[in-house]
Design an enzyme around this catalytic site. Structure first.
Site, short mmCIF file in Angstrom:
data_model
loop_
_atom_site.label_atom_id
_atom_site.label_comp_id
_atom_site.label_asym_id
_atom_site.label_seq_id
_atom_site.Cartn_x
_atom_site.Cartn_y
_atom_site.Cartn_z
N HIS A 105 35.92 -13.70 -14.51
CA HIS A 105 34.94 -14.76 -14.28
C HIS A 105 33.58 -14.06 -14.37
CE1 HIS A 105 38.31 -16.17 -11.66
NE2 HIS A 105 37.93 -17.37 -12.02
N ASP A 108 32.64 -12.26 -11.25
CA ASP A 108 33.41 -11.07 -10.85
C ASP A 108 32.68 -9.82 -11.29
OD1 ASP A 108 35.48 -12.88 -10.29
OD2 ASP A 108 36.46 -12.52 -12.23
C1 XUL Z 1 42.73 -20.17 -9.20
C2 XUL Z 1 42.96 -19.53 -10.50
C3 XUL Z 1 41.74 -19.01 -11.20
C4 XUL Z 1 41.78 -19.20 -12.67
C5 XUL Z 1 40.48 -18.80 -13.34
O1 XUL Z 1 43.85 -20.67 -8.58
O2 XUL Z 1 44.07 -19.42 -10.96
O3 XUL Z 1 41.60 -17.67 -10.88
O4 XUL Z 1 42.80 -18.49 -13.26
O5 XUL Z 1 39.38 -19.43 -12.81
#
Ligand code: XUL
Ligand code: CO
Length: 441
Positions: A105, A108
């Site tokens: 993300h 992150d």
């Molecule tokens: C949350 C989840 C996230 C997604 C990306 O449950 O799985 O980490 O994979 O935003």
């Protein structure tokens, strides 16, 4: 800046395949990257990815307790220096495990900053470093995404917020995350709508929120075209948590939403095990629904706890799960741009850096075994043959005419009247088939 000597995991060397008899906890027992399965290497089939969020940013904190994880790269400064150290730690980690892909993300990678401008500047600095680290190690980006759910501004949702300014912040984050995904050669881009849902319908205009989400995704498609990003968009279904109801609740709901808003051609799905379970489905159910619609893109590999009703994101260590997952993935032709992405976190009690290695080794070995089991089930052919034979009444005669659209209700009635009654129904043989599956575990 990218050249540094390995320093975050000095006691751990490269993890290698030693075979099923090895007792070395830092070796693979089943994941043998160059071993051929159905004519492709395990590396090519599984396309493993490590995630930045749990692996690098996870603290082991929960609702009832502080973080426990010992992470030598986490200084808590929120500085660019810390963010760059973290990137080096991550690439050292993934290299030592031979994990070919990773996922992030935007937030992150760096911090939220005091403003979007500040966050963007730090994102740029870390993004440039990631480019160098990718070149040095050969590790590639599986997908990027925007974290549009942690910051308080997203309390009512991001693209589905009641506040139009929030929509713009969310769009700005996706725009930037898309640019860096493209720049870093990402295979795809993921949308997980963590807060795109509601806590109460008493304060929610559901139709308007769904329309906004459709508009948001159309804007993303337009921007992807503008910058020339060729990778697929993947939506990641999840029914709830943190919201009471998430609009992308399961594969079928996502496909319906995409179809309704004219987006189906631009999207596939990223199916996650624990999300499937929260929706009351098995992983293979979600994969079948996606695969049947030609929309099986990638998977987030983890598992839940059979007795807990929330997203525990445990490492996948269940052979039935990985075997059935890989059986379905192989049935739909295997991964092209997607892969097996470990969206999984070590338990709060597993707080050392060694545990990060043990956890990934466990997940990789379980998937490698799952792949081998699935290939053996396919080579054996009894399950496939049973299913094919079960539907044989559709291969010719009346069945074939119905499938071809050449039979009306009146034709069906005429046929049923001529039969008197249906004869020759056969057993579904579920228990026998389960036993046959067990032969390969
Ligand atoms: C949350 C989840 C996230 C997604 C990306 O449950 O799985 O980490 O994979 O935003
Ligand atoms: Co996920």
């Amino acid at each position: 800046m990218a050249k540094r000597s390995a320093q975050f995991f000095p006691k751990i060397g490269t993890v290698r395949f030693e075979g099923p008899d090895s007792k070395n906890p830092l070796a693979f027992k089943h994941y043998n990257p160059d071993e051929l399965v159905e004519g492709k290497t395990m590396r090519e089939h599984l396309r493993f990815a490590a995630v930045y969020w749990h692996t690098m940013r996870g603290t082991g904190g929960d609702l009832f307790g502080w973080g426990t994880a010992q992470r030598p790269w986490a200084t808590g400064e929120c500085s660019t220096r810390e963010a760059i150290d973290r990137a080096h730690a991550f690439f050292e980690f993934a290299s030592k495990l031979g994990i070919p892909y990773y996922a992030w993300h935007d937030r992150d990678l760096g911090s939220h900053g005091r403003s979007l401008k500040e966050a963007n500047a730090q994102f740029d600095a870390v993004g440039r470093e990631l480019g160098k680290l990718q070149r040095d190690t050969g590790i590639r980006l599986l997908w990027g995404t925007a974290q549009n759910f942690v910051h308080p501004r997203y309390m009512h949702g991001a693209a589905t917020s009641c506040n139009a300014d929030v929509f713009c912040f969310a769009a700005a984050q996706v725009k930037k995350a898309l640019e860096w995904t493209h720049e870093l050669g990402g295979e795809g881009y993921v949308f997980w709508g963590g807060r795109e849902g509601y806590s109460s319908l008493l304060n929610t205009d559901l139709k308007r929120e769904m329309d906004h989400l459709g508009r948001f995704l159309h804007m993303a498609v337009a921007y992807k075209k503008k910058i020339g990003f060729k990778g697929p968009f993947w939506i990641e279904p999840k029914p709830k948590e943190p919201t009471r109801h998430q609009y992308d609740s399961d594969a079928a709901a996502c496909l319906n939403f995409l179809r309704e808003y004219g987006l189906l051609e631009h999207f596939q799905l990223n199916i996650e095990v624990n999300h499937a379970w929260l929706a009351g489905h098995t992983m293979e159910h979600e994969l079948e629904v996606a695969g049947a619609a030609g929309a099986l893109g990638s998977i987030d590999a983890n598992m839940g706890d059979y007795f807990l009703g929330w997203d525990t994101d445990q490492f996948p260590t269940d052979l039935y799960l990985t075997a059935k997952t890989m059986l379905t993935v192989l049935k739909y032709g295997g991964f092209t741009r997607g892969g097996v992405n470990f969206d999984a976190k070590v338990r709060r009690e597993s707080f050392t850096v060694e545990d990060l290695f043990y956890a990934h080794i466990a997940g990789m070995d379980t998937f490698a075994r799952g792949l081998k089991i699935a290939a053996r089930v396919r080579a054996d052919g009894r399950l496939d043959a049973f299913v094919k034979d079960r539907y044989r009444s559709w291969d010719s005669g009346v069945g074939a005419k119905i499938e071809a659209g050449k039979f009306t209700f009146a034709d069906c009635e005429r046929h049923a009247l001529s039969l008197g009654d249906v004869r020759g129904l056969e057993s579904g043989r579920q228990e026998l088939l389960e036993a046959i599956f067990n032969e390969f575990i």
